[in-house]
Design a protein around this motif. Structure first.
Motif, PDB file in Angstrom:
ATOM      1  N   PRO A  74       2.575  13.619   3.246  1.00 35.14           N
ATOM      2  CA  PRO A  74       1.247  13.018   3.405  1.00 35.14           C
ATOM      3  C   PRO A  74       1.327  11.509   3.181  1.00 35.14           C
ATOM      4  CG  PRO A  74       1.299  14.644   1.625  1.00 35.14           C
ATOM      5  CD  PRO A  74       2.693  14.437   2.052  1.00 35.14           C
ATOM      6  N   MET A  75       0.651  10.758   4.059  1.00 31.83           N
ATOM      7  CA  MET A  75       0.750   9.297   4.003  1.00 31.83           C
ATOM      8  C   MET A  75      -0.577   8.657   3.589  1.00 31.83           C
ATOM      9  SD  MET A  75       3.858   9.002   5.214  1.00 31.83           S
ATOM     10  CE  MET A  75       4.153   7.349   5.795  1.00 31.83           C
ATOM     11  N   GLY A  76      -1.523   9.432   3.070  1.00 29.28           N
ATOM     12  CA  GLY A  76      -2.856   8.893   2.787  1.00 29.28           C
ATOM     13  C   GLY A  76      -3.707   8.965   4.052  1.00 29.28           C
ATOM     14  N   ASP A  77      -5.008   8.698   3.904  1.00 30.14           N
ATOM     15  CA  ASP A  77      -5.936   8.701   5.048  1.00 30.14           C
ATOM     16  C   ASP A  77      -5.861   9.973   5.900  1.00 30.14           C
ATOM     17  OD1 ASP A  77      -6.709   6.190   4.289  1.00 30.14           O
ATOM     18  OD2 ASP A  77      -5.373   5.157   5.696  1.00 30.14           O
ATOM     19  N   ASN A  78      -5.597  11.102   5.289  1.00 28.75           N
ATOM     20  CA  ASN A  78      -5.576  12.398   5.993  1.00 28.75           C
ATOM     21  C   ASN A  78      -4.556  12.465   7.121  1.00 28.75           C
ATOM     22  OD1 ASN A  78      -7.649  13.081   4.285  1.00 28.75           O
ATOM     23  ND2 ASN A  78      -9.258  12.745   5.784  1.00 28.75           N
ATOM     24  N   ILE A  79      -3.511  11.707   7.011  1.00 30.97           N
ATOM     25  CA  ILE A  79      -2.450  11.851   8.009  1.00 30.97           C
ATOM     26  C   ILE A  79      -1.149  12.262   7.319  1.00 30.97           C
ATOM     27  CG2 ILE A  79      -3.413  10.254   9.742  1.00 30.97           C
ATOM     28  CD1 ILE A  79      -1.237   8.262   8.734  1.00 30.97           C
ATOM     29  N   LEU A 124       3.767  -0.694   9.218  1.00 29.09           N
ATOM     30  CA  LEU A 124       2.819  -1.405   8.349  1.00 29.09           C
ATOM     31  C   LEU A 124       3.545  -2.134   7.241  1.00 29.09           C
ATOM     32  CD1 LEU A 124      -0.154   1.096   7.769  1.00 29.09           C
ATOM     33  CD2 LEU A 124      -0.068  -0.959   9.207  1.00 29.09           C
ATOM     34  N   MET A 125       4.447  -1.410   6.581  1.00 28.06           N
ATOM     35  CA  MET A 125       5.196  -2.013   5.486  1.00 28.06           C
ATOM     36  C   MET A 125       5.967  -3.236   5.974  1.00 28.06           C
ATOM     37  SD  MET A 125       8.157  -0.329   3.160  1.00 28.06           S
ATOM     38  CE  MET A 125       9.424  -1.363   2.415  1.00 28.06           C
ATOM     39  N   HIS A 126       6.592  -3.082   7.145  1.00 35.60           N
ATOM     40  CA  HIS A 126       7.402  -4.157   7.696  1.00 35.60           C
ATOM     41  C   HIS A 126       6.538  -5.401   7.938  1.00 35.60           C
ATOM     42  CE1 HIS A 126      10.544  -5.356  10.968  1.00 35.60           C
ATOM     43  NE2 HIS A 126      10.692  -6.043   9.856  1.00 35.60           N
ATOM     44  N   ALA A 127       5.396  -5.200   8.615  1.00 40.68           N
ATOM     45  CA  ALA A 127       4.518  -6.333   8.921  1.00 40.68           C
ATOM     46  C   ALA A 127       4.002  -6.975   7.628  1.00 40.68           C
ATOM     47  CB  ALA A 127       3.350  -5.854   9.780  1.00 40.68           C
ATOM     48  N   ARG A 128       3.667  -6.149   6.636  1.00 42.13           N
ATOM     49  CA  ARG A 128       3.100  -6.690   5.394  1.00 42.13           C
ATOM     50  C   ARG A 128       4.129  -7.460   4.573  1.00 42.13           C
ATOM     51  NH1 ARG A 128      -0.584  -1.278   4.346  1.00 42.13           N
ATOM     52  NH2 ARG A 128      -2.195  -1.872   5.839  1.00 42.13           N
ATOM     53  N   ILE A 129       5.369  -6.980   4.563  1.00 39.30           N
ATOM     54  CA  ILE A 129       6.425  -7.706   3.831  1.00 39.30           C
ATOM     55  C   ILE A 129       6.674  -9.062   4.488  1.00 39.30           C
ATOM     56  CG2 ILE A 129       8.896  -7.727   3.332  1.00 39.30           C
ATOM     57  CD1 ILE A 129       8.837  -4.852   2.755  1.00 39.30           C
ATOM     58  N   GLY A 181       0.843  -1.211   0.000  1.00 37.25           N
ATOM     59  CA  GLY A 181       0.000   0.000   0.000  1.00 37.25           C
ATOM     60  C   GLY A 181       0.863   1.240   0.000  1.00 37.25           C
ATOM     61  N   GLY A 182       0.321   2.359   0.477  1.00 36.91           N
ATOM     62  CA  GLY A 182       1.121   3.590   0.531  1.00 36.91           C
ATOM     63  C   GLY A 182       0.548   4.686  -0.331  1.00 36.91           C
ATOM     64  N   GLN A 183       1.129   5.863  -0.194  1.00 44.78           N
ATOM     65  CA  GLN A 183       0.631   7.048  -0.891  1.00 44.78           C
ATOM     66  C   GLN A 183       1.599   7.403  -2.009  1.00 44.78           C
ATOM     67  OE1 GLN A 183      -2.120   9.112  -0.164  1.00 44.78           O
ATOM     68  NE2 GLN A 183      -1.542  10.569  -1.763  1.00 44.78           N
ATOM     69  N   ILE A 184       1.101   7.484  -3.239  1.00 43.98           N
ATOM     70  CA  ILE A 184       1.959   7.905  -4.356  1.00 43.98           C
ATOM     71  C   ILE A 184       2.141   9.420  -4.296  1.00 43.98           C
ATOM     72  CG2 ILE A 184       2.077   8.114  -6.877  1.00 43.98           C
ATOM     73  CD1 ILE A 184       0.837   5.355  -7.058  1.00 43.98           C
ATOM     74  N   LEU A 185       3.385   9.865  -4.417  1.00 48.30           N
ATOM     75  CA  LEU A 185       3.686  11.304  -4.349  1.00 48.30           C
ATOM     76  C   LEU A 185       4.114  11.799  -5.726  1.00 48.30           C
ATOM     77  CD1 LEU A 185       5.822  11.138  -1.072  1.00 48.30           C
ATOM     78  CD2 LEU A 185       3.372  11.649  -1.266  1.00 48.30           C
ATOM     79  N   LEU A 199       7.170   7.122  -6.706  1.00 48.23           N
ATOM     80  CA  LEU A 199       7.673   7.411  -5.367  1.00 48.23           C
ATOM     81  C   LEU A 199       6.499   7.203  -4.420  1.00 48.23           C
ATOM     82  CD1 LEU A 199       9.514   8.768  -3.163  1.00 48.23           C
ATOM     83  CD2 LEU A 199       8.737  10.970  -4.016  1.00 48.23           C
ATOM     84  N   MET A 200       6.692   6.381  -3.390  1.00 44.93           N
ATOM     85  CA  MET A 200       5.590   6.075  -2.485  1.00 44.93           C
ATOM     86  C   MET A 200       6.019   6.301  -1.041  1.00 44.93           C
ATOM     87  SD  MET A 200       4.073   2.540  -4.017  1.00 44.93           S
ATOM     88  CE  MET A 200       3.970   1.878  -2.380  1.00 44.93           C
ATOM     89  N   ALA A 201       5.094   6.887  -0.264  1.00 44.02           N
ATOM     90  CA  ALA A 201       5.347   7.044   1.169  1.00 44.02           C
ATOM     91  C   ALA A 201       4.570   5.960   1.901  1.00 44.02           C
ATOM     92  CB  ALA A 201       4.886   8.422   1.630  1.00 44.02           C
ATOM     93  N   VAL A 202       5.258   5.220   2.758  1.00 44.33           N
ATOM     94  CA  VAL A 202       4.591   4.148   3.499  1.00 44.33           C
ATOM     95  C   VAL A 202       4.951   4.241   4.975  1.00 44.33           C
ATOM     96  CG1 VAL A 202       4.460   2.547   1.556  1.00 44.33           C
ATOM     97  CG2 VAL A 202       6.469   2.508   3.008  1.00 44.33           C
ATOM     98  N   ARG A 203       4.019   3.842   5.832  1.00 42.57           N
ATOM     99  CA  ARG A 203       4.332   3.793   7.264  1.00 42.57           C
ATOM    100  C   ARG A 203       5.182   2.562   7.499  1.00 42.57           C
ATOM    101  NH1 ARG A 203      -1.017   5.608  10.534  1.00 42.57           N
ATOM    102  NH2 ARG A 203       0.500   5.568  12.216  1.00 42.57           N
ATOM    103  N   ARG A 204       6.352   2.784   8.133  1.00 44.90           N
ATOM    104  CA  ARG A 204       7.304   1.675   8.228  1.00 44.90           C
ATOM    105  C   ARG A 204       6.763   0.457   8.967  1.00 44.90           C
ATOM    106  NH1 ARG A 204      11.205  -1.063  10.750  1.00 44.90           N
ATOM    107  NH2 ARG A 204      13.097  -1.560   9.585  1.00 44.90           N
TER     108      ARG A 204
END
Ligand SMILES: Cc1cc2nc3c(=O)[nH]c(=O)nc-3n(C[C@H](O)[C@H](O)[C@H](O)COP(=O)(O)OP(=O)(O)OC[C@H]3O[C@@H](n4cnc5c(N)ncnc54)[C@H](O)[C@@H]3O)c2cc1C
Ligand SMILES: *[C@@H]1O[C@H](CO)[C@@H](O)[C@H](O)[C@H]1NC(C)=O
Ligand SMILES: *[C@@H]1O[C@H](CO)[C@@H](O)[C@H](O)[C@H]1NC(C)=O
Ligand SMILES: CC(=O)N[C@H]1CO[C@H](CO)[C@@H](O)[C@@H]1O
Length: 396
Positions: free
Chosen positions: A215-220, A110-115, A66-70, A103-108
């Motif tokens: 910005p990371m998506g979801d208004n945060i 979340l990314m870590h758990a998902r990988i 997942g993540g937010q495309i910048l 280029l994507m911003a991801v919360r570490r």
């Protein structure tokens, strides 16, 4: 013939991805992690098009992350003597259009758990609570000893165990990491209404201090400030409640314009860490043991290339393994040495250059004094009109 067993040390954000590639190519990887579970520490990771190009080779992985495309990045000065927008760049969008990779911003966390979940689903065994303590190798393989007393033998071993890599210490001796002179401090907050670029990141430059807001998506929005400070231990944990209140009361960032102050004030959790890197290693391997990622080339994060460079390492490693060992048979020591030496020849100059560029970005961001800041602002205005100079901001 049974496939070559590969010991992958460290289930950070690199080890699981390498293990997936190895599994897909017919090796038998086993992933070992010192901690008892994936860490939920840290804030965010910027996956640049270089990194997403590699992750895209594993079908479904980027969607799972997942993540937010910048698309764009904005540069502001918050210097009282020169406040305003310095410029903007469409570099991320252009690169995405040119390469197909965003280029994507991801919360570490979340990314870590998902990988890790993704690797597990593909059948990669992950052994938590296994802290590598020692290695021994001969012409046939490598024997690893873990602190819990377990001993395992592999055809080869790849150390993905980060800044304080024990794998590296076993190969080349224990050298302390170098404090770069700056700290990061940051959090995740609701995106303020004041924030002008709701879907794009911004660099905000002050006097002796800097903030990046993404910005990371979801208004945060993730924010992080860089300051020159005495040595602070590098750890990715949150500071305590009293520390958070103290920061919200006394830090100069609270008064910064363009929504920056609100980001700081509305943060419930604040993480602080010192920034470390290491002098260039002349080799990343010894015999059948290789280092990649932060274990080989830890960098300060100012160009957000740490994870991306690690993904470039493993991309080239897989290409070279395919070239030298097309049927993934049990590799001889000379075959592995050929792969690892070729990898180092390409990768060491590139990562060393990026470590230097990241340090230089850190210096530029924390320049002190009005005159020096005005010169820095002029350089940023100039950079915004020159795509070649913008590339240095991103490291690629
Ligand atoms: C907890 C944490 C939070 C982070 N947060 C951020 C962040 O918010 N933003 C950012 O840009 N970068 C962050 N980083 C750094 C970033 O993840 C790395 O710089 C980069 O992506 C390289 O990844 P890596 O897998 O090489 O190393 P890491 O991601 O550091 O992973 C190394 C792994 O190896 C394990 N390990 C260490 N020693 C041993 C041993 N002896 N035996 C077995 N396992 C071992 C560690 O526990 C860890 O899980 C963080 C790193 C960590 C460890
Ligand atoms: C930030 O906090 C203030 C004060 O509690 C609140 O009024 C404001 O709505 C918050 N901002 C966001 C974007 O949630
Ligand atoms: C984000 O904010 C917009 C309006 O500002 C709202 O419509 C949307 O539901 C919000 N999304 C989330 C995930 O809160
Ligand atoms: C894997 C990948 O996309 N690597 C690219 C990273 O960026 C450099 C340019 O800086 C390219 O040359 C690589 O091909």
């Amino acid at each position: 013939m049974s496939p070559a067993r590969v010991g992958v040390i460290g289930a950070g954000i690199v080890g699981p991805v390498l293990s997936i590639f190895l599994k897909q190519k017919g090796y038998d990887p086993i992933l070992y992690e010192r901690l008892d579970a994936p860490s939920d520490a840290g804030l965010g990771i910027a996956l640049q098009s270089n990194g997403t190009a590699v992750l895209a080779k594993i079908p479904g992985l980027l969607d799972a992350i997942g993540g937010q495309i910048l698309n764009n990045i904005y540069f502001y000065s918050v210097l009282p003597e020169d406040t305003g927008l310095l410029g903007a760049s469409e570099h991320p969008r252009r690169l995405r259009e040119a390469t197909g990779h965003p280029l994507m911003a991801v919360r570490r966390p979340l990314m870590h758990a998902r990988i890790i979940d993704f690797a597990r689903q593909l059948g990669v065994p992950i052994e938590f609570g296994h802290n590598l303590e020692a290695l021994e190798q001969n012409d046939d393989g490598v024997t690893v000893t873990f602190a819990n007393g377990v001993k395992e033998t592999f055809s080869f071993v790849v150390g993905c165990d980060g800044l304080h890599s024990k794998t590296r210490a076993c190969l080349f001796g224990d050298m302390p990491a170098e404090y770069t002179g700056v700290t990061y401090c940051g959090g995740i907050s609701p995106t303020p209404d004041l924030w002008e670029c709701k879907k794009d990141p911004a660099d905000l430059y002050g006097n002796g201090a800097y903030m990046i807001a993404i910005p990371m998506g979801d208004n945060i929005t993730l924010w992080a400030v860089v300051q020159r400070e005495p040595e602070a231990k590098e750890q990715w944990r949150a500071i305590d409640a009293a520390g958070v209140e103290e920061f919200k009361k006394n830090s100069p960032f609270v008064g910064w314009p363009y929504g920056a102050g609100e980001l700081v004030k509305n943060s419930t959790k604040i993480v602080k860490y010192g920034i470390y890197d290491r002098p260039e290693l002349k080799a990343w391997h010894q015999g059948r043991v290789l280092l990649v990622g932060d274990a080989a080339h830890p960098t300060s994060p100012h160009t957000a290339q740490g994870a991306n460079q690690a993904y470039e390492d493993i991309d080239l490693l897989m290409e070279l393994l395919k070239k030298h060992n097309p049927s993934a048979e049990l590799p001889s020591t000379p075959m592995l040495e050929a792969v690892f030496t070729e990898l180092e020849r390409t990768r060491i100059p590139r990562t060393s250059d990026l470590v230097r560029k990241a340090r230089a970005q850190g210096e530029m961001r924390t320049v002190v004094g009005v005159e020096a800041c005005m010169r820095r602002n002029a350089a940023i205005r100039d950079m915004c009109s020159d795509p070649e100079k913008i590339r240095a901001r991103f490291g690629a």
